[in-house]
Scaffold this motif. Structure first.
Motif, PDB file in Angstrom:
ATOM      1  N   LYS A 142      -7.182  39.090 -52.960  1.00  0.00           N
ATOM      2  CA  LYS A 142      -8.565  38.789 -52.817  1.00  0.00           C
ATOM      3  C   LYS A 142      -8.641  37.881 -51.564  1.00  0.00           C
ATOM      4  N   ILE A 143      -7.845  36.868 -51.482  1.00  0.00           N
ATOM      5  CA  ILE A 143      -7.740  35.958 -50.366  1.00  0.00           C
ATOM      6  C   ILE A 143      -7.274  36.763 -48.966  1.00  0.00           C
ATOM      7  N   LYS A 144      -6.516  37.455 -49.058  1.00  0.00           N
ATOM      8  CA  LYS A 144      -6.129  38.330 -47.724  1.00  0.00           C
ATOM      9  C   LYS A 144      -7.429  39.120 -47.266  1.00  0.00           C
ATOM     10  N   LEU A 145      -8.105  39.741 -48.350  1.00  0.00           N
ATOM     11  CA  LEU A 145      -9.214  40.529 -48.152  1.00  0.00           C
ATOM     12  C   LEU A 145     -10.323  39.720 -47.499  1.00  0.00           C
ATOM     13  N   PHE A 146     -10.405  38.500 -47.976  1.00  0.00           N
ATOM     14  CA  PHE A 146     -11.642  37.433 -47.337  1.00  0.00           C
ATOM     15  C   PHE A 146     -11.267  37.270 -45.939  1.00  0.00           C
ATOM     16  N   LEU A 147     -10.046  36.740 -45.967  1.00  0.00           N
ATOM     17  CA  LEU A 147      -9.645  36.339 -44.249  1.00  0.00           C
ATOM     18  C   LEU A 147      -9.775  37.584 -43.422  1.00  0.00           C
ATOM     19  N   ASN A 149     -11.827  39.722 -43.321  1.00  0.00           N
ATOM     20  CA  ASN A 149     -13.316  39.972 -42.998  1.00  0.00           C
ATOM     21  C   ASN A 149     -13.683  38.926 -42.256  1.00  0.00           C
ATOM     22  N   THR A 150     -12.959  37.936 -41.800  1.00  0.00           N
ATOM     23  CA  THR A 150     -13.607  36.726 -41.158  1.00  0.00           C
ATOM     24  C   THR A 150     -13.931  37.036 -39.618  1.00  0.00           C
ATOM     25  N   HIS A 151     -14.755  36.647 -39.049  1.00  0.00           N
ATOM     26  CA  HIS A 151     -15.152  36.915 -37.550  1.00  0.00           C
ATOM     27  C   HIS A 151     -13.758  36.666 -36.474  1.00  0.00           C
ATOM     28  N   ASN A 152     -13.441  37.460 -35.619  1.00  0.00           N
ATOM     29  CA  ASN A 152     -12.585  37.487 -34.948  1.00  0.00           C
ATOM     30  C   ASN A 152     -11.120  37.082 -34.967  1.00  0.00           C
ATOM     31  N   ASN A 153     -10.786  37.558 -36.386  1.00  0.00           N
ATOM     32  CA  ASN A 153      -9.360  37.353 -36.769  1.00  0.00           C
ATOM     33  C   ASN A 153      -8.645  38.686 -36.196  1.00  0.00           C
ATOM     34  N   MET A 154      -7.374  38.407 -35.771  1.00  0.00           N
ATOM     35  CA  MET A 154      -6.534  39.515 -35.200  1.00  0.00           C
ATOM     36  C   MET A 154      -5.622  40.160 -36.182  1.00  0.00           C
ATOM     37  N   TYR A 169     -12.457  28.589 -41.163  1.00  0.00           N
ATOM     38  CA  TYR A 169     -11.814  27.234 -42.017  1.00  0.00           C
ATOM     39  C   TYR A 169     -12.968  26.802 -43.002  1.00  0.00           C
ATOM     40  N   SER A 170     -14.190  26.911 -42.278  1.00  0.00           N
ATOM     41  CA  SER A 170     -15.351  26.683 -42.946  1.00  0.00           C
ATOM     42  C   SER A 170     -15.890  27.510 -44.091  1.00  0.00           C
ATOM     43  N   GLN A 171     -15.737  28.803 -43.655  1.00  0.00           N
ATOM     44  CA  GLN A 171     -16.404  29.854 -44.781  1.00  0.00           C
ATOM     45  C   GLN A 171     -15.383  29.838 -45.963  1.00  0.00           C
ATOM     46  N   LYS A 180     -13.701  27.326 -47.137  1.00  0.00           N
ATOM     47  CA  LYS A 180     -13.609  25.999 -47.817  1.00  0.00           C
ATOM     48  C   LYS A 180     -15.004  26.300 -49.059  1.00  0.00           C
ATOM     49  N   ARG A 181     -15.775  27.164 -48.153  1.00  0.00           N
ATOM     50  CA  ARG A 181     -16.948  27.450 -49.071  1.00  0.00           C
ATOM     51  C   ARG A 181     -16.802  28.079 -50.443  1.00  0.00           C
ATOM     52  N   LYS A 182     -15.979  29.058 -50.164  1.00  0.00           N
ATOM     53  CA  LYS A 182     -15.673  30.164 -50.886  1.00  0.00           C
ATOM     54  C   LYS A 182     -14.557  29.713 -51.874  1.00  0.00           C
ATOM     55  N   PHE A 183     -13.526  29.103 -51.366  1.00  0.00           N
ATOM     56  CA  PHE A 183     -12.382  28.608 -52.311  1.00  0.00           C
ATOM     57  C   PHE A 183     -12.127  27.046 -52.220  1.00  0.00           C
ATOM     58  N   SER A 184     -13.353  26.460 -52.594  1.00  0.00           N
ATOM     59  CA  SER A 184     -12.992  24.831 -52.394  1.00  0.00           C
ATOM     60  C   SER A 184     -11.643  24.126 -52.986  1.00  0.00           C
ATOM     61  N   SER A 185     -11.277  24.958 -54.137  1.00  0.00           N
ATOM     62  CA  SER A 185     -10.132  24.325 -54.879  1.00  0.00           C
ATOM     63  C   SER A 185      -8.842  24.451 -54.197  1.00  0.00           C
ATOM     64  N   HIS A 186      -8.859  25.400 -53.139  1.00  0.00           N
ATOM     65  CA  HIS A 186      -7.691  25.871 -52.411  1.00  0.00           C
ATOM     66  C   HIS A 186      -7.204  24.907 -51.404  1.00  0.00           C
ATOM     67  N   TRP A 187      -5.831  24.838 -51.056  1.00  0.00           N
ATOM     68  CA  TRP A 187      -5.498  24.087 -50.021  1.00  0.00           C
ATOM     69  C   TRP A 187      -5.444  24.853 -48.699  1.00  0.00           C
ATOM     70  N   CYS A 188      -5.825  24.329 -47.649  1.00  0.00           N
ATOM     71  CA  CYS A 188      -6.264  25.158 -46.288  1.00  0.00           C
ATOM     72  C   CYS A 188      -6.320  24.139 -45.164  1.00  0.00           C
ATOM     73  N   ILE A 189      -5.505  24.553 -44.185  1.00  0.00           N
ATOM     74  CA  ILE A 189      -5.395  23.870 -43.195  1.00  0.00           C
ATOM     75  C   ILE A 189      -5.582  24.743 -41.562  1.00  0.00           C
ATOM     76  N   ALA A 190      -6.200  24.447 -40.598  1.00  0.00           N
ATOM     77  CA  ALA A 190      -6.221  24.867 -39.068  1.00  0.00           C
ATOM     78  C   ALA A 190      -5.150  24.357 -38.439  1.00  0.00           C
TER      79      ALA A 190
END
Length: 209
Positions: free
Chosen positions: A154-159, A161-166, A191-193, A195-205
């Motif tokens: 589910k996380i991979k599918l979400f990422l 679909n983010t804009h301009n990912n390669m 990153y902002s998108q 964190k809004r969807k998966f606020s409890s998960h660790w994330c870093i740019a």
């Protein structure tokens, strides 16, 4: 440290070592191997460890097959026979690294492997750093991890679909997922998108070196 002492490579010196982790455990990002590589780099840079190239390769292979990647890691490819090759490469990526609130056991994931695809890095070439080529690659362990942990899929599918990912890949045996971008702005927006969807998960740019 026991191996270094056994080979008398530190002249019986003792050290108090404190490890500060900037990535979570069980993320499939080679953290343990890079701990080892960081220590070896430190000892070499401080001239506490004097070791020839072939001896260094033998030493790192005893500690982990990917430890050698952490010795001067920039633009390095590790082939299936354990040889490494470094390149001058200007391709840089901005990356969004995310990890859910659970980890993957490397031992458990690999125990489910029935077969791997044909090795890609037997004869490394500079094209391996090109986006066009990287898009064609796959992580064989994703299918196993996604079957056990549906949230990873589910996380991979979400990422994806983010804009301009390669492209998007699971790192190692999981559970971190990495999305690659060609600009800091696109990565920041993703990153902002996330964190809004998966606020409890660790994330870093971050970005490649």
């Amino acid at each position: 440290m026991k191996l270094l002492d056994k080979n008398n490579l530190l002249n019986r010196q003792k050290f108090d070592i404190k490890i500060i982790k900037n990535i979570p455990q069980e993320a499939g990002m080679g953290g343990g191997s890079m701990n080892v590589a960081s220590l070896i780099n430190f000892f070499i840079n401080q001239k506490l460890l004097k070791i020839k190239k072939n001896e260094l390769k033998k030493l790192t292979s005893q500690l982990g097959s990917d430890v050698i990647l952490g010795i001067k890691p920039t633009n390095t490819i590790l082939s299936e026979n354990g040889d490494i090759k470094r390149y001058n490469n200007n391709t840089k990526f901005h990356t969004l690294v995310v990890k859910p609130n659970f980890g993957c056991s490397t031992k458990n994931i690999y125990s489910k492997v029935k077969s791997f695809s044909k090795p890609q890095f037997s004869f490394p070439k500079t094209k391996m750093f090109e986006v066009k080529y990287l898009k064609t690659l796959n992580n064989d362990l994703e299918k196993i991890a996604f079957k056990k942990y549906s949230k990873l899929k589910k996380i991979k599918l979400f990422l994806s679909n983010t804009h301009n990912n390669m492209f998007v890949r699971m790192s190692g045996s999981g559970s971190s997922i990495v999305a690659y971008f060609d600009s800091k702005r696109s990565c920041g927006n993703a990153y902002s998108q996330f964190k809004r969807k998966f606020s409890s998960h660790w994330c870093i740019a971050s970005k490649t070196i």
